[in-house]
Design an enzyme around this catalytic site. Structure first.
Site, short mmCIF file in Angstrom:
data_model
loop_
_atom_site.label_atom_id
_atom_site.label_comp_id
_atom_site.label_asym_id
_atom_site.label_seq_id
_atom_site.Cartn_x
_atom_site.Cartn_y
_atom_site.Cartn_z
N SER A 69 -56.46 -25.14 23.33
CA SER A 69 -57.63 -25.60 22.60
C SER A 69 -57.47 -25.33 21.10
O SER A 69 -56.79 -24.39 20.70
CB SER A 69 -58.88 -24.87 23.10
OG SER A 69 -59.06 -25.13 24.47
N1 SAH Z 1 -57.68 -21.85 27.25
C1 SAH Z 1 -56.47 -22.56 27.58
C2 SAH Z 1 -56.82 -23.97 27.98
C3 SAH Z 1 -55.78 -24.60 28.78
S1 SAH Z 1 -56.23 -26.21 29.34
C4 SAH Z 1 -55.53 -22.57 26.40
O1 SAH Z 1 -56.01 -22.59 25.26
O2 SAH Z 1 -54.32 -22.57 26.62
C5 SAH Z 1 -57.16 -25.85 30.80
C6 SAH Z 1 -56.47 -25.01 31.84
O3 SAH Z 1 -57.30 -24.99 32.99
C7 SAH Z 1 -55.12 -25.56 32.29
O4 SAH Z 1 -54.14 -24.57 32.16
C8 SAH Z 1 -55.36 -25.93 33.75
O5 SAH Z 1 -54.22 -25.78 34.58
C9 SAH Z 1 -56.48 -24.97 34.14
N2 SAH Z 1 -57.25 -25.37 35.31
C10 SAH Z 1 -57.69 -26.62 35.64
N3 SAH Z 1 -58.36 -26.60 36.81
C11 SAH Z 1 -58.35 -25.29 37.23
C12 SAH Z 1 -58.87 -24.62 38.38
N4 SAH Z 1 -59.54 -25.27 39.35
N5 SAH Z 1 -58.68 -23.29 38.47
C13 SAH Z 1 -58.00 -22.61 37.52
N6 SAH Z 1 -57.48 -23.18 36.42
C14 SAH Z 1 -57.65 -24.51 36.27
#
Ligand code: SAH
Length: 222
Positions: A69
């Site tokens: 993000s």
């Molecule tokens: N805060 C993170 C955002 C990553 S994008 C950063 O800044 O790096 C969102 C993340 O949510 C991804 O890594 C994705 O794999 C995860 N995600 C999506 N669905 C999910 C679920 N059901 N349970 C756990 N993680 C999930």
């Protein structure tokens, strides 16, 4: 100056200070959040080839089709989660660890952080990264975060970093009285959503329009 040197310049602490100044200009006011983001080397959370862009206000690709993000989103969501409090949040749950940058910020504004990620190999790298940075007050879990962590809750704050179409009831049940959940909600258009657990019940607020990757079901092991 060689490319290598200009690369180092782009990831220096001066660049990080400029990012904090920009966040202030963009309306982030919470000093605990700004201090946290000022102390975490964001360039170590992206691939080396992208390190020089780590302090720009953009979302960047991590791996497995996911994104880190933008600094503003991390600042905004962290500030909303803190809700102007004087103290550290006691216990926080994050769903969507990704590269772990938001997790690292949460570790500075909360006593204990539980973070769940569904993509195993992504989490493995993040685990090493956070350990190398000596961030210790976190518990990382490879699981489908949509069930939360009832055994570790209730939580004083819950943050989701992937978008859901509806408020996930099962997660609300894990929100302590007085606690706050911050997450993106929507379908075609997405909005930051805040839900407070008050004595009168759950109170929802819809805020900024945002853009997140979706929450997906199940886990990926390799
Ligand atoms: N805060 C993170 C955002 C990553 S994008 C950063 O800044 O790096 C969102 C993340 O949510 C991804 O890594 C994705 O794999 C995860 N995600 C999506 N669905 C999910 C679920 N059901 N349970 C756990 N993680 C999930």
């Amino acid at each position: 100056m060689s490319v290598r040197h200009s690369g180092i310049g782009m990831t220096s602490s001066r660049t990080r200070i400029r990012m904090i100044e920009r966040l202030r200009e963009q309306g982030i006011r919470d000093e605990m959040v700004l201090a946290a983001m000022g102390s975490i080397p964001r360039h170590l959370f992206v691939e080396e080839a992208l390190a020089s862009r780590a302090y720009e206000d953009v979302a960047l690709p991590i791996n497995y089709g996911q994104t880190i993000s933008s600094p503003w989103i991390v600042g905004r969501m962290s500030e909303l989660l803190r809700n102007g409090g004087d103290n550290l949040l006691r216990k926080v749950m994050e769903i969507g660890t990704g590269c772990g940058y938001q997790t690292a910020v949460l570790a500075k504004i909360a006593g204990e952080v539980y973070s769940i990620e569904r993509i195993g190999p992504l989490l493995t790298r993040t685990r090493i990264r956070l350990r190398d940075l000596d961030i210790r007050n976190i518990h990382l879990k490879h699981a489908d975060g949509m069930c939360g962590l009832p055994e570790a809750g209730p939580f004083n704050g819950i943050m989701m970093t992937a978008v859901v179409p509806e408020v996930p009831e099962i997660l609300l049940e894990q929100l302590a009285m007085g606690g706050r959940m911050v997450f993106p909600k929507g379908n075609k258009r997405q909005y930051l959503c805040v839900i407070d657990h008050t004595a009168e019940g759950f109170v929802e607020m819809i805020l900024d329009e945002v853009m997140f990757v979706p929450i997906l079901p199940g886990i990926i092991s390799r």
